[in-house]
Motif scaffolding. Structure first.
Motif, short mmCIF file in Angstrom:
data_model
loop_
_atom_site.label_atom_id
_atom_site.label_comp_id
_atom_site.label_asym_id
_atom_site.label_seq_id
_atom_site.Cartn_x
_atom_site.Cartn_y
_atom_site.Cartn_z
N GLU A 134 -32.93 -87.72 -0.47
CA GLU A 134 -32.46 -87.06 -1.69
C GLU A 134 -32.88 -85.60 -1.62
OE1 GLU A 134 -34.46 -87.18 -5.50
OE2 GLU A 134 -32.59 -87.78 -6.50
N VAL A 135 -31.89 -84.72 -1.70
CA VAL A 135 -32.18 -83.28 -1.75
C VAL A 135 -32.01 -82.86 -3.20
CG1 VAL A 135 -31.62 -81.03 -0.78
CG2 VAL A 135 -31.11 -83.09 0.52
N GLY A 136 -33.09 -82.35 -3.78
CA GLY A 136 -33.04 -81.92 -5.17
C GLY A 136 -32.93 -80.41 -5.24
N PHE A 137 -32.00 -79.93 -6.05
CA PHE A 137 -31.82 -78.48 -6.10
C PHE A 137 -31.52 -78.01 -7.52
CE2 PHE A 137 -28.46 -80.66 -3.54
CZ PHE A 137 -27.59 -80.94 -4.57
N GLU A 138 -31.46 -76.72 -7.70
CA GLU A 138 -31.05 -76.17 -8.98
C GLU A 138 -29.53 -76.35 -9.09
OE1 GLU A 138 -32.69 -72.21 -9.14
OE2 GLU A 138 -34.73 -72.98 -9.10
#
Lengths: 291, 667
Positions: free
Chosen positions: B6-10
């Motif tokens: 899981e890549v979490g970003f703005e």
């Protein structure tokens, strides 16, 4: 919350985050970005944190003080955080809490909007922040200014103060805002709105504006060549405001607008390049601050 | 084993999410292969703040392979007493094996040393981190950004979850160290610890994030239907808006908002532009498709305390509609046609005057297409920009055209002219709007080039590349018999700007190439040789035709003849052919050209059948050319004779080049 209290609380919040409290620039600008405290300070490797209110003139947006939502001049709260901290979005959301917005009662969202200022040769990636469908802040990671890629990427937060105040006070007409407990926004500014609109839409002399534009442009160029970057930039700002007045007169087609924008951009780029040279010669004196 | 990344970003815009997903899924098979891992299937989930990839069926270890590497003859590797010689030491070292891995193999009665090299067998846990970094690196986004220590991605990355079954993988990307902690919905959610890939969706649901886009899509549709039905209407939910709502919300909760009936006096495209494009609301219509004074909005969060959200959104739409209604009513106070003189207030570009001057030029340019003094076109030339003087268009510039059509229609302009105003700004559907859009584009190109805005590299501030495209596309559809050369030189003549015309022609040379993107490169080159002087309508058809047949015997016959012809006339002189000086062979070829001359007409290529006929003529001519070259020495001693023959061959080249320079096609 009065308008002035909103200014005080937001200022206080950002000063506590380490921002220098600066003041509006004393030449007409269309946005806080044009203040040298943003335009020049985002360039180069030096860190920078600043907050200030910028009265921003957009002649074309004026409505003689008759429209409840439109202003010739509105107030921006401008914040620069350079480099952008990792938790900058959270810092921003907390600033809303600091002015009494309970986030659980609202819908706050970050809506794609990549800001650019063609006259400044500046652009960034970011969002409009919406509060219940209303844009209240422009949130931008600057990528370029004066045509230069930014080596240290800053976050720029630009709050639309009138809109936020209207929302907080629950008024439908900007001129009904309480500026302070005893004085309304209208009492402070309505006459100013009216007179500037009469000037911008009716009285401004297009020939005269054209010739001022040319003169300001020449003066900016002359001063840049002498390395007087800040005085030169003042004339760039004057070009920009003159251009905005011409635009408000409805006197520019899309193509001519582009033409003038490009001429201003050229001046901005030259100013930026001179500024960088000067800072480098001084050894980038702010390096290492805000650690 | 199962991987969860899981890549979490703005908040990442929908177009960026799509780019991310497409690339990851495209890269994955090759990467897994490169790292020696198999897998069963890969699935993704996306929200504005996260991209999750799940890969099932990964083995615990890489497959192990054994490879035999042939070395020197045995005799060179061992001394007679059986001890190891330097040659073997070197072989062992260079292949990174040990002495136990050495085998002796008999080949054709000779003994050789072989090394058994084992590869792979590493555990997936060991390999995966590098694979993940590889997977996420070098991705493309519609607008890429940089932040922090020179990291770049679609938006800043703020957290990473990387699990292989229950095991946390140790990954660092863009300055973020992976963890098993993911973030929930902003404001309402909380951080969650993910125990294993199987628990991902449920863990995030507890933190108020619906990670599955299909679930969100269904929820949005269901709520829009339900809320609209409560006010007796149906949701107007175009796929584009639905798609956007799916990807800008992690937990969509619909609400219904109301606006005053009086705003329904606004034209529906104004209402829709504000609601759909500006506010991303779902409009609501009655059974007949007429708008009702309601909308459905979506909050990114729960039902809790939603009343403030509704009030806020209603205020926003009220203010916007209030302005729009004021503008439209003001604008309608005068007949639309009365605005024409006001075009003189808007300057166009540099020395090219105002928009009124531009209207006058467009009227003069009508002669380029042989349409001077057509009353409808003359009227349209004056009206198509007149809405730029209206308040509504100054407010919402994207309504230029549509707004003009509306005002014109309401204040007495002929319906077909009113409709054409909208089409000039968008897509012409008939000769009327197509003519004006084409001439407007040509005029702007002249003004732009004359004022110094010649496009170069990525700099094209006036969008002249796009305009040149418009010119070609409109001409192809509505004026296929015209060549670029005709359009530009005639315009240059009308505008008295010959030199600018030449510059624009040179520019078009380039643009033609990117306009015709399909087809084999050498086919394109063949057709685009002298492409400016060919009818625009024939270009694409020629490319398609030759693409199909260029390797065939007929085209090849022509190709060879054409190349021979052009090669021989290169750098030679000879202007016009004089039959009196010709040999019998010269005259025979000359006669062949006379026979096919009028049949080789690029303006008459309306179908593949026409093209076949032309090709047949060219084959006949080509056979004559080959015959001619076999029998005649072009470079005769006598200069007069020589020049005469060159002139004849130049004529042949010109004729064939009306269609293409076939010489490009020689295999």
């Amino acid at each position: 919350m009065t308008f002035q209290e909103l200014v005080l609380r937001l200022t206080d919040y950002w000063v506590k985050q380490g921002c220098v409290l600066a003041q509006p620039y004393d030449i007409e600008v269309g946005a806080g970005t044009m203040n040298p405290n943003t335009f020049f300070r985002v360039l180069g490797p030096e860190p920078w944190r600043v907050v200030y209110v910028e009265p921003s003139r957009r002649p074309a947006d004026g409505r003689y003080g008759e429209n409840p939502n439109r202003l010739y001049m509105h107030h921006q709260m401008q914040v620069i955080l350079k480099p952008a901290p990792d938790d900058v979005q959270d810092l921003y959301l907390k600033s809303l809490e600091a002015i009494g917005i309970n986030l659980r009662d609202h819908d706050v969202r970050f809506v794609e909007d990549n800001w650019e200022s063609p006259t400044l040769g500046a652009w960034g990636i970011g969002w409009e922040v919406w509060l219940d469908g209303m844009e209240i802040t422009q949130f931008t990671y600057f990528q370029q200014a004066g045509g230069f890629d930014l080596e240290v990427v800053p976050a720029e937060l630009t709050y639309g103060l009138e809109r936020i105040a209207m929302y907080l006070q629950g008024v439908e007409n900007v001129f009904d805002l309480k500026w302070s407990e005893g004085v309304t926004y209208g009492e402070m500014r309505k006459q100013e709105e009216f007179e500037h609109c009469v000037y911008a839409f009716e009285e401004a002399d297009v020939q005269q504006l054209r010739s001022w534009f040319e003169s300001f442009e020449r003066e900016a160029m002359r001063l840049i060549d002498k390395g007087l970057v800040l005085p030169a930039y003042d004339y760039v700002l004057k070009c920009s405001h003159t251009f905005n007045l011409l635009d408000a007169r409805g006197g520019l087609s899309a193509a001519e607008r582009n033409n003038l924008v490009l001429r201003i951009r050229k001046l901005s780029a030259k100013s930026a390049s001179q500024w960088l040279k000067q800072r480098e010669e001084k050894g980038f004196p702010l390096t290492g601050r805000w650690n | 084993m199962t991987l969860l990344l899981e890549v979490g970003f703005e908040e990442m815009p929908p177009s960026h999410l799509k780019a991310l997903k497409d690339q990851v899924l495209k890269k994955l098979p090759g990467l897994m292969d490169k790292y020696g891992l198999q897998y069963d299937r890969a699935t993704t989930k996306m929200t504005p703040r996260r991209f999750a990839l799940r890969v099932d069926g990964i083995p615990a270890q890489q497959a192990q392979t054994e490879k035999l590497i042939k070395g020197p003859p045995r005799s060179a590797c061992y001394y007679q007493d059986g001890t190891v010689a330097p040659a073997l030491e070197k072989f062992i070292k260079s292949n990174q094996v040990s002495e136990e891995d050495i085998r002796i193999v008999e080949e054709n009665g000779k003994s050789y040393v072989y090394a058994v090299k084992r590869e792979g067998g590493k555990s997936s846990i060991e390999i995966m981190p590098a694979l993940i970094v590889d997977l996420l690196s070098g991705l493309w986004f519609p607008k890429i950004m940089t932040w922090g220590q020179g990291y770049s991605f679609g938006r800043p990355i703020r957290w990473l979850v990387t699990l292989l079954d229950e095991r946390l993988l140790d990954v660092e990307f863009c300055g973020v160290k992976s963890d098993r902690i993911s973030k929930g919905l902003r404001v309402f959610g909380h951080d969650v610890s993910i125990a294993s890939p199987d628990e991902y969706e449920s863990a995030l649901r507890s933190a108020m994030v619906l990670v599955d886009e299909e679930e969100r899509r269904a929820a949005i549709l269901r709520q829009a239907e339900y809320l609209a039905s409560k006010v007796g209407g149906k949701p107007h939910l175009p796929e584009k808006l639905l798609e956007e709502l799916v990807y800008i919300n992690e937990y969509p909760t619909g609400f219904i908002g109301h606006f005053s009936q009086e705003f329904l006096r606004l034209p529906s495209f104004v209402l829709e532009t504000v609601m759909v494009h500006h506010q991303r609301y779902v409009a609501i219509t009655d059974e007949e498709g007429k708008l009702l004074p309601y909308f459905v909005g979506f909050r990114n969060g729960p039902e809790e305390n939603i009343s403030q959200v509704v009030i806020g959104n209603e205020r926003v739409i009220r203010a916007r509609f209030y302005d729009a209604l004021f503008f439209v009513e003001e604008d309608l106070k005068r007949p639309f046609a009365d605005r024409i003189p006001e075009l003189a207030r808007i300057s166009f570009l540099g020395n090219y005057g105002t928009l009124l001057d531009k209207a006058q030029r467009v009227k003069k340019l009508l002669s380029v297409l042989g349409k001077d003094n057509d009353p409808d076109l003359t009227a349209l030339a004056e009206l198509y920009n007149a809405d730029l003087t209206t308040m509504m268009v100054q407010e919402l510039p994207e309504l230029h055209g549509l707004m003009g059509a509306y005002y014109a229609g309401k204040t007495g302009v002929k319906p077909q002219i009113a409709e054409a105003i909208a089409e000039v700004a968008t897509d012409p559907s008939n000769q009327l709007s197509a003519t004006i859009k084409l001439l407007d584009a040509l005029d702007t190109m002249f003004a732009g080039f004359d004022t110094g805005f010649v496009p170069s590299g990525s700099s094209d501030p006036l969008g002249l590349k796009g305009l040149s495209f418009d010119v070609l596309t409109i001409a192809e559809k509505f004026f296929p018999e015209y060549s670029v050369e005709q359009l530009v030189t005639r315009s240059a003549h009308v505008l008295d700007k010959r030199e600018i015309g030449d510059k624009i022609l040179a520019f078009f040379e380039d643009r033609l190439e990117s306009w015709i993107t399909a087809g084999e490169v050498r086919v394109r080159n063949a057709v685009l040789d002298r492409g400016l002087s060919k009818p625009i309508g024939a270009l694409r058809r020629l490319v398609q035709f030759l693409d199909r047949y260029w390797t065939g015997h007929n085209v090849q016959t022509v190709a060879l003849a054409h190349r021979r012809t052009r090669n021989i006339i290169r750098n030679q002189q000879g202007a016009s052919f004089d039959p009196a000086l010709g040999s019998p062979n010269d005259l025979r070829l000359y006669e062949a050209t006379l026979n096919v001359d009028i049949k080789i007409d690029p303006t008459r290529l309306k179908s593949d059948n026409d093209l076949m006929n032309v090709l047949e003529c060219l084959v006949v001519l080509s056979e004559e050319i080959h015959h001619y070259f076999d029998k005649e020495l072009v470079m005769a001693e006598d200069e007069k004779v020589r020049r005469n023959r060159i002139a004849l061959l130049r004529h042949v080249d010109d004729m064939m080049s009306r269609i293409a320079y076939f010489g490009e096609l020689v295999i």
